[in-house]
Structure formats: C-alpha cells, structure tokens
Motif scaffolding. Structure first.
Motif, PDB file in Angstrom:
ATOM      1  N   ARG A 154       8.074   1.996  -4.230  1.00 33.86           N
ATOM      2  CA  ARG A 154       8.130   0.536  -4.089  1.00 33.86           C
ATOM      3  C   ARG A 154       8.785   0.227  -2.762  1.00 33.86           C
ATOM      4  O   ARG A 154       9.745   0.888  -2.371  1.00 33.86           O
ATOM      5  N   LEU A 155       8.272  -0.780  -2.087  1.00 31.49           N
ATOM      6  CA  LEU A 155       8.877  -1.169  -0.823  1.00 31.49           C
ATOM      7  C   LEU A 155       9.495  -2.556  -0.945  1.00 31.49           C
ATOM      8  O   LEU A 155       8.922  -3.442  -1.576  1.00 31.49           O
ATOM      9  N   GLU A 156      10.668  -2.722  -0.381  1.00 34.06           N
ATOM     10  CA  GLU A 156      11.284  -4.040  -0.281  1.00 34.06           C
ATOM     11  C   GLU A 156      11.752  -4.229   1.150  1.00 34.06           C
ATOM     12  O   GLU A 156      12.175  -3.274   1.802  1.00 34.06           O
TER      13      GLU A 156
ATOM     14  N   ASP B 237       2.074   3.537   0.764  1.00 35.34           N
ATOM     15  CA  ASP B 237       1.153   4.132  -0.221  1.00 35.34           C
ATOM     16  C   ASP B 237       0.262   5.184   0.442  1.00 35.34           C
ATOM     17  O   ASP B 237       0.023   6.251  -0.108  1.00 35.34           O
TER      18      ASP B 237
ATOM     19  N   TYR C  45       3.480  -6.773   2.455  1.00 30.06           N
ATOM     20  CA  TYR C  45       2.196  -6.289   1.957  1.00 30.06           C
ATOM     21  C   TYR C  45       1.694  -5.110   2.789  1.00 30.06           C
ATOM     22  O   TYR C  45       1.332  -4.064   2.262  1.00 30.06           O
TER      23      TYR C  45
ATOM     24  N   THR D 148       3.357  -3.153   4.906  1.00 31.42           N
ATOM     25  CA  THR D 148       4.242  -1.986   4.921  1.00 31.42           C
ATOM     26  C   THR D 148       4.136  -1.212   3.602  1.00 31.42           C
ATOM     27  O   THR D 148       4.164   0.014   3.589  1.00 31.42           O
ATOM     28  N   GLN D 149       3.968  -1.944   2.492  1.00 25.75           N
ATOM     29  CA  GLN D 149       3.759  -1.265   1.198  1.00 25.75           C
ATOM     30  C   GLN D 149       2.454  -0.448   1.253  1.00 25.75           C
ATOM     31  O   GLN D 149       2.412   0.698   0.801  1.00 25.75           O
TER      32      GLN D 149
END
Ligand SMILES: [Zn+2]
Length: 269
Positions: free
Chosen positions: A101-103, A87, A80, A82-83
């Motif tokens: 998008r981050l994973e 952004d 959460y 890091t996303q």
C-alpha cells in the motif's frame, strides 16, 4: 529485678535521613525499576517479533496507518500513479507475502519509509524532488528491499513495541493503537542494511525497465548540489551519503552487467 518501663526516646519513628532525601531515593529507585522493566520488555518483544512470520505481520498490520501520517486526498494524481509504479515494481518480487500500500505524507521534508504490513510512505517533499519515473522507481525499490530483508521488523522498537505489548495484553486491534511512523523509523538502518536494500531495489528497477539508467540520478543531484535544505537532510539522515551511494550503485550495475543506457520514462503526472 524490677522492670522499669522506659520511655522510648524522642523521634523513634522518624528517620535520621532528611525526608526529601528519602523521597528522592524512593523516586529514583522506582524509576530505575520501571525503566529496567520497560527495556527488558522492548528487548524480549523485539526478539519475539523477529520470529513473527511475514504472513502474520502482513495480516496484523493490513489496515494500519501511522498516527502521525498526514495523508493526501485519495483522489491525488500522484498517489494513484505512485501506487501503480509500486505495483509494477513489486510484481517482480515473486512470492511476496505483502500487498503493498502506498501513502503520501503531506510534508515538505523529502523522505520515504517502509512500515509494517507492506505500507510504503513517501512524502510530498520527495515527489517534488524526483524528475523522472526511473528516479522514483529506485526510491520505491529501495524501500521494497527493506521489506524483503525484514529490516522494518528489526526496527520495531520503543513506542511500537510497547504499544504492541499492550495490544496483546488488552486484546485491542493494532490499527487503533496510535503507533507513529517515527516510532518505527527513528533509528534508521545500518549501512549494511541500506546497501542490501539498494541492491534489491536496483534489481527491481532493472527487471522493470531492462536497464538502470537514471536510477540514481536523484542522489547525483543531491551530491553535486550540496543542498542542505531540510528535506534532503532528513532523507539523508536515514539513508547513506548520496555520493558513496552513487559509487556503490555504479559498481553494482557493472558487476551485474546491467545496462546503464536506456529510455527514461517521464513522471506520469
Ligand atoms: Zn533505506
């Protein structure tokens, strides 16, 4: 003149060459032809991909995830935060065609990568190594730099190219192809691509914080520790030597007149 029918000599239908040698020649020949066709395809499709617009790429890969990704739980705090940071950084890149998008990949090996469709993957191993938000921001900014310079599209080769080819031929969805992150990132980028990504990354960090303090602190630690744990080796196998990189970043900040002092933000987890 009288025609005298002669018996054909023995073994007229049998080649003088040993059957194993003949079979070998056939196999080798066919293999060479297939390899040649595959290489030609890779080459042609890589050229074609180079002309695929960012918008088309963003659309084509909008929901794609690499098959070898071991994603952490969607409720993960670090995912959460890091996303959110990604952004904030990408908001300084006006007109980006991507929705980033981050994973997080559940791997102890420290790495970060830029993948088609605006997907940024960082590993648990990398998040374990960063000590401030500013350090993480620069790693993310650097990956955004690869999108900006379209390095990730140039890196589309081998597995992914052939998979894409079959997707186009069979009309399948890219998301169902089982393309792996390693197919895209295996080759790594050239030094020139890396330093261009560093420049863009550092400019985003500067835009976000108003200074670049601690942006390269992670690499300074790696350089001084002479740490050869597998995680670091992997990040460094796809990125420049930490020591040289720090020097280049310092020179860049100096050239741009970016503040190297400023408040450092703690990690938000
Ligand atoms: Zn890179």
């Amino acid at each position: 003149m009288k025609f005298v029918a002669k018996k054909p000599r023995e073994g007229i239908n049998v080649s003088d060459v040993h059957p194993l040698v003949e079979a070998g020649t056939l196999v080798v020949g066919l293999t060479l032809i297939f390899v040649f066709i595959a290489l030609l395809l890779i080459f042609l499709i890589e050229i074609a991909l180079y002309f695929v617009s960012d918008e088309t790429e963003a659309e084509l890969f909008a929901d794609w995830l690499p098959e070898d990704l071991v994603a952490v739980s969607p409720a993960d705090d670090r995912l959460y935060e890091t996303q959110l940071l990604l952004d904030r950084l990408s908001s300084h890149w006006i007109d980006t065609p991507y929705t980033f998008r981050l994973e997080i990949d559940d791997s102890e090996v420290a790495n970060a990568m830029a993948l088609p469709g605006g997907l940024v993957v960082v590993t648990e191993g990398l998040l374990d190594k960063v000590e401030s938000e500013n350090e993480l921001a620069f790693v993310l900014g650097h990956e955004l730099g690869h999108f900006r310079n379209r390095d990730h599209i140039r890196a589309l080769g081998r597995g992914i190219v052939l998979s894409l080819f079959f997707a186009v031929v069979t009309g399948n969805d890219v998301a169902g192809l089982g393309i792996k992150a390693t197919d895209v990132t295996l080759r790594g980028f050239s030094r020139k691509q890396e330093s261009a990504a560093d420049e863009f990354g550092l400019s985003l960090v500067h835009a976000e914080y108003g200074h670049v303090n601690e942006a390269w602190r992670l690499f300074e630690r790696w350089d001084s520790e002479q740490d050869s744990s597998p995680g670091i080796v992997t990040y460094l196998s796809t990125h420049p030597q930490a020591g040289n990189r720090v020097e280049d970043l310092k020179l860049l900040a100096d050239r741009e007149g970016w503040q190297v002092q400023g408040d450092v933000r703690a990690l938000q987890w």
